[in-house]
Design a protein around this motif. Structure first.
Motif, PDB file in Angstrom:
ATOM      1  N   LEU A   7      26.728  18.091  23.491  1.00  0.00           N
ATOM      2  CA  LEU A   7      26.515  17.007  22.579  1.00  0.00           C
ATOM      3  C   LEU A   7      25.053  17.087  21.688  1.00  0.00           C
ATOM      4  O   LEU A   7      25.401  16.748  20.569  1.00  0.00           O
ATOM      5  CB  LEU A   7      25.867  15.875  23.658  1.00  0.00           C
ATOM      6  N   PHE A   8      24.083  18.006  22.115  1.00  0.00           N
ATOM      7  CA  PHE A   8      23.207  18.283  21.283  1.00  0.00           C
ATOM      8  C   PHE A   8      23.617  19.106  20.027  1.00  0.00           C
ATOM      9  O   PHE A   8      23.252  18.917  18.951  1.00  0.00           O
ATOM     10  CB  PHE A   8      21.958  18.865  22.059  1.00  0.00           C
ATOM     11  N   LEU A   9      24.354  20.197  20.441  1.00  0.00           N
ATOM     12  CA  LEU A   9      24.981  21.013  19.551  1.00  0.00           C
ATOM     13  C   LEU A   9      25.937  20.233  18.363  1.00  0.00           C
ATOM     14  O   LEU A   9      25.620  20.511  17.099  1.00  0.00           O
ATOM     15  CB  LEU A   9      25.687  22.070  19.991  1.00  0.00           C
ATOM     16  N   GLY A  10      26.472  19.124  18.819  1.00  0.00           N
ATOM     17  CA  GLY A  10      27.373  18.280  17.880  1.00  0.00           C
ATOM     18  C   GLY A  10      26.261  17.456  17.267  1.00  0.00           C
ATOM     19  O   GLY A  10      26.674  17.347  15.939  1.00  0.00           O
ATOM     20  N   GLY A  11      25.375  17.214  17.739  1.00  0.00           N
ATOM     21  CA  GLY A  11      24.236  16.368  16.808  1.00  0.00           C
ATOM     22  C   GLY A  11      23.662  17.201  15.642  1.00  0.00           C
ATOM     23  O   GLY A  11      23.713  16.768  14.614  1.00  0.00           O
ATOM     24  N   GLU A  14      26.282  17.734  13.085  1.00  0.00           N
ATOM     25  CA  GLU A  14      26.110  16.429  12.074  1.00  0.00           C
ATOM     26  C   GLU A  14      25.117  16.420  11.373  1.00  0.00           C
ATOM     27  O   GLU A  14      25.464  16.228   9.987  1.00  0.00           O
ATOM     28  CB  GLU A  14      25.997  15.271  13.285  1.00  0.00           C
ATOM     29  N   ILE A  15      23.978  16.951  11.473  1.00  0.00           N
ATOM     30  CA  ILE A  15      22.830  16.713  10.679  1.00  0.00           C
ATOM     31  C   ILE A  15      23.145  18.130   9.613  1.00  0.00           C
ATOM     32  O   ILE A  15      22.948  17.626   8.269  1.00  0.00           O
ATOM     33  CB  ILE A  15      21.487  17.461  11.394  1.00  0.00           C
ATOM     34  N   ALA A  16      23.779  19.259   9.823  1.00  0.00           N
ATOM     35  CA  ALA A  16      24.170  20.089   8.804  1.00  0.00           C
ATOM     36  C   ALA A  16      25.209  19.661   7.829  1.00  0.00           C
ATOM     37  O   ALA A  16      25.307  19.825   6.763  1.00  0.00           O
ATOM     38  CB  ALA A  16      24.639  21.589   9.719  1.00  0.00           C
ATOM     39  N   LEU A  47      31.827  16.260  20.342  1.00  0.00           N
ATOM     40  CA  LEU A  47      31.531  14.840  20.786  1.00  0.00           C
ATOM     41  C   LEU A  47      32.707  14.446  21.552  1.00  0.00           C
ATOM     42  O   LEU A  47      32.430  14.009  22.740  1.00  0.00           O
ATOM     43  CB  LEU A  47      31.437  13.799  19.813  1.00  0.00           C
ATOM     44  N   SER A  48      33.918  14.778  21.308  1.00  0.00           N
ATOM     45  CA  SER A  48      35.181  14.190  21.895  1.00  0.00           C
ATOM     46  C   SER A  48      35.245  14.867  23.402  1.00  0.00           C
ATOM     47  O   SER A  48      35.674  14.622  24.319  1.00  0.00           O
ATOM     48  CB  SER A  48      36.516  14.804  21.021  1.00  0.00           C
ATOM     49  N   ILE A  66      20.739  11.659  17.242  1.00  0.00           N
ATOM     50  CA  ILE A  66      20.267  12.985  16.836  1.00  0.00           C
ATOM     51  C   ILE A  66      20.568  13.212  15.296  1.00  0.00           C
ATOM     52  O   ILE A  66      19.663  13.619  14.634  1.00  0.00           O
ATOM     53  CB  ILE A  66      20.969  14.251  17.498  1.00  0.00           C
ATOM     54  N   GLY A  67      21.676  12.830  15.024  1.00  0.00           N
ATOM     55  CA  GLY A  67      22.052  12.804  13.665  1.00  0.00           C
ATOM     56  C   GLY A  67      21.054  12.130  12.730  1.00  0.00           C
ATOM     57  O   GLY A  67      20.582  12.480  11.770  1.00  0.00           O
ATOM     58  N   ALA A  68      20.863  10.898  12.941  1.00  0.00           N
ATOM     59  CA  ALA A  68      19.951   9.955  12.294  1.00  0.00           C
ATOM     60  C   ALA A  68      18.373  10.393  12.195  1.00  0.00           C
ATOM     61  O   ALA A  68      18.008  10.516  10.969  1.00  0.00           O
ATOM     62  CB  ALA A  68      20.188   8.606  12.742  1.00  0.00           C
ATOM     63  N   ALA A  69      18.067  10.730  13.276  1.00  0.00           N
ATOM     64  CA  ALA A  69      16.508  11.206  13.022  1.00  0.00           C
ATOM     65  C   ALA A  69      16.492  12.586  12.501  1.00  0.00           C
ATOM     66  O   ALA A  69      15.805  13.053  11.508  1.00  0.00           O
ATOM     67  CB  ALA A  69      16.224  11.254  14.743  1.00  0.00           C
TER      68      ALA A  69
END
Length: 105
Positions: A7-11, A14-16, A47-48, A66-69
């Protein structure tokens, strides 16, 4: 790797992906555009795969938090966006919410 790690890696992906979306200049630049699709696709894929372990509401809230922040921080550091204190407090609250969901989950 644990579901929380995925989940953290997915976040992070998302940032990238959103960073590449910004750099694509409205899909006019091919390299950031292609990277954005790859990163966002991998992010959604990760995420899935956590939904069997982490409740969907918690996983989605953490992933988007994670993505928003993260992208707000990237925007301040690399795209010269505002660093005013209300914005920093709100980003801190998002991070606090993500940590709270992890601890509660």
């Amino acid at each position: 790797m644990s579901a929380w790690g995925f989940l953290f890696l997915g976040g992070l992906l998302e940032i990238a992906g959103i960073t590449c979306l910004k750099l694509s200049n409205g899909f006019k630049r091919p390299v950031p555009t292609v990277l954005m699709f790859i990163e966002m696709g991998l992010s959604l894929y990760l995420l899935s795969h956590v939904f069997g372990v982490i409740p969907v509401g918690t996983a989605y809230a953490v992933w988007t938090g994670i993505g928003a922040a993260g992208i707000a921080i990237v925007g301040m550091l690399y795209f010269k966006e505002s660093k005013d204190w209300p914005r920093l407090v709100c980003i801190g609250l998002i991070i606090l919410g993500v940590v709270g969901l992890k601890l509660a989950g």
